[in-house]
Design a protein around this motif. Sequence first.
Motif, PDB file in Angstrom:
ATOM      1  N   LEU A 151       5.600  -6.152   0.940  1.00 28.17           N
ATOM      2  CA  LEU A 151       5.290  -5.113   0.844  1.00 28.17           C
ATOM      3  C   LEU A 151       6.253  -3.927  -0.041  1.00 28.17           C
ATOM      4  O   LEU A 151       5.478  -3.328   0.105  1.00 28.17           O
ATOM      5  CB  LEU A 151       4.073  -4.908   0.746  1.00 28.17           C
ATOM      6  CG  LEU A 151       3.241  -6.187   1.217  1.00 28.17           C
ATOM      7  CD1 LEU A 151       1.242  -5.468   1.790  1.00 28.17           C
ATOM      8  CD2 LEU A 151       2.105  -6.031  -0.205  1.00 28.17           C
ATOM      9  N   LYS A 152       7.201  -3.944   0.593  1.00 23.93           N
ATOM     10  CA  LYS A 152       8.184  -3.197   0.308  1.00 23.93           C
ATOM     11  C   LYS A 152       9.085  -3.738  -0.990  1.00 23.93           C
ATOM     12  O   LYS A 152       9.389  -2.216  -2.090  1.00 23.93           O
ATOM     13  CB  LYS A 152       9.259  -2.361   1.299  1.00 23.93           C
ATOM     14  CG  LYS A 152       9.555  -1.440   1.027  1.00 23.93           C
ATOM     15  CD  LYS A 152      10.637   0.030   2.145  1.00 23.93           C
ATOM     16  CE  LYS A 152      12.101   0.342   1.473  1.00 23.93           C
ATOM     17  NZ  LYS A 152      12.361   0.951   2.964  1.00 23.93           N
ATOM     18  N   PRO A 165       7.368  -4.865  -4.908  1.00 26.14           N
ATOM     19  CA  PRO A 165       6.132  -3.955  -5.543  1.00 26.14           C
ATOM     20  C   PRO A 165       7.859  -3.200  -6.395  1.00 26.14           C
ATOM     21  O   PRO A 165       7.652  -2.652  -7.415  1.00 26.14           O
ATOM     22  CB  PRO A 165       5.678  -3.436  -5.097  1.00 26.14           C
ATOM     23  CG  PRO A 165       5.383  -4.242  -3.783  1.00 26.14           C
ATOM     24  CD  PRO A 165       6.246  -5.206  -3.393  1.00 26.14           C
ATOM     25  N   ASP A 192       2.761   4.041  -8.537  1.00 23.40           N
ATOM     26  CA  ASP A 192       3.020   2.989  -7.189  1.00 23.40           C
ATOM     27  C   ASP A 192       2.358   2.247  -6.384  1.00 23.40           C
ATOM     28  O   ASP A 192       2.280   1.091  -6.144  1.00 23.40           O
ATOM     29  CB  ASP A 192       4.603   3.677  -6.461  1.00 23.40           C
ATOM     30  CG  ASP A 192       5.143   4.238  -7.320  1.00 23.40           C
ATOM     31  OD1 ASP A 192       5.516   3.774  -8.712  1.00 23.40           O
ATOM     32  OD2 ASP A 192       6.301   5.179  -6.968  1.00 23.40           O
ATOM     33  N   GLN A 193       1.171   2.435  -6.077  1.00 21.18           N
ATOM     34  CA  GLN A 193       0.362   1.976  -4.738  1.00 21.18           C
ATOM     35  C   GLN A 193      -0.436   1.317  -5.919  1.00 21.18           C
ATOM     36  O   GLN A 193      -0.603   0.285  -5.066  1.00 21.18           O
ATOM     37  CB  GLN A 193      -0.678   3.057  -4.430  1.00 21.18           C
ATOM     38  CG  GLN A 193      -1.755   2.813  -2.911  1.00 21.18           C
ATOM     39  CD  GLN A 193      -1.389   2.524  -1.968  1.00 21.18           C
ATOM     40  OE1 GLN A 193      -0.096   3.543  -1.786  1.00 21.18           O
ATOM     41  NE2 GLN A 193      -0.846   1.826  -1.602  1.00 21.18           N
ATOM     42  N   THR A 199       1.465  -2.140  -5.217  1.00 22.44           N
ATOM     43  CA  THR A 199       1.663  -2.904  -3.844  1.00 22.44           C
ATOM     44  C   THR A 199       0.296  -2.988  -3.158  1.00 22.44           C
ATOM     45  O   THR A 199       0.528  -3.973  -2.967  1.00 22.44           O
ATOM     46  CB  THR A 199       1.430  -1.210  -2.680  1.00 22.44           C
ATOM     47  OG1 THR A 199       2.807  -0.390  -2.786  1.00 22.44           O
ATOM     48  CG2 THR A 199       1.303  -1.847  -1.880  1.00 22.44           C
ATOM     49  N   CYS A 252       0.058  -6.933  -5.050  1.00 24.08           N
ATOM     50  CA  CYS A 252       0.732  -7.260  -4.072  1.00 24.08           C
ATOM     51  C   CYS A 252       0.041  -7.852  -3.148  1.00 24.08           C
ATOM     52  O   CYS A 252       0.144  -8.616  -2.732  1.00 24.08           O
ATOM     53  CB  CYS A 252       2.282  -6.782  -4.559  1.00 24.08           C
ATOM     54  SG  CYS A 252       3.364  -6.455  -6.126  1.00 24.08           S
ATOM     55  N   ASN A 253      -0.293  -6.794  -2.571  1.00 20.21           N
ATOM     56  CA  ASN A 253      -0.786  -7.248  -1.453  1.00 20.21           C
ATOM     57  C   ASN A 253      -2.267  -7.725  -0.908  1.00 20.21           C
ATOM     58  O   ASN A 253      -2.152  -9.066  -0.626  1.00 20.21           O
ATOM     59  CB  ASN A 253      -1.604  -5.679  -0.610  1.00 20.21           C
ATOM     60  CG  ASN A 253      -1.720  -5.841   0.547  1.00 20.21           C
ATOM     61  OD1 ASN A 253      -1.542  -6.264   1.695  1.00 20.21           O
ATOM     62  ND2 ASN A 253      -3.995  -5.229   1.079  1.00 20.21           N
TER      63      ASN A 253
END
Length: 276
Positions: free
Chosen positions: A20-21, A24, A41-42, A45, A48-49
């Motif tokens: 997750l780093k 994204p 950015d969140q 994430t 993707c999560n």
Amino acid sequence: MTQAINPFIKFIQTHREELLKEWPEKMKSMDDQKVSSVISDQAYTNICNEYLNILLDNLLISNEDVSNKIGDFSHKIVQLGWSLSFISTGLNELNKILFEKMTENSSEEEKMQLVWQFDKWISPVNREVLNQYASSWEHTVSLQKIALQELSAPLIPIFENITVMPLVGTIDTERAKRIMENLLNGVVQHRSQVVLIDITGVPVVDTMVAHHIIQASEAVRLVGAQCLLVGIRPEIAQTIVNLGINLNQVITKNSLQKGIEAALEMTNRKIVLMGE
């Protein structure tokens, strides 16, 4: 399906934070700034999560609930404005990240075995995401087209028994049909006595457009109302004269304001300035 059989479950669970780093960041680097400039950015994430959750659910339980989750996920990325090619490339990037990390110390035979496992466990989920995305996109475009058609020829009541239809853009045969339908339905619905067709935003009035306007005016007259054509700019007037278009059957005004004043007079009303 147990973790001993499926090689991805334990790896994703163990390396989730790392994935997750890296994933994204890879997604953002692929973007051309058209999307990333308005998405935080969140948000990358979170998306993707959510995909990793879907992947794990499919690997662990593999039922219809996963398909529903994929549908919701696909609809969400459509709303984000991500293109099909961007999503496809993004999923491939995750595949690369997983493969590289899972085969760091593997033999060629083990790598080939993992390729087969990818095709068995990961590829079907990716295909379903892309299929659901395409379906959701088509549905969204269809709804947008309907909304645009409805907005392309709105009939707006401005005073009692007086309505206006502002037209913007080119008028083709399909849109002319929509104009006619909205006019006739609106006249009855709003009990209009006068209808103003405002062509201020119509760039070109040619013979076909004039023909549609005359037809609309005649149709309005047949249902008991009168039609005014307003917003005739000098260049439009010149075009009408040069083409020899006969608008004698239609009352014309050069602006919406003049048209409203005429409509008020036609309904036995007028604008009165109030004294101090």
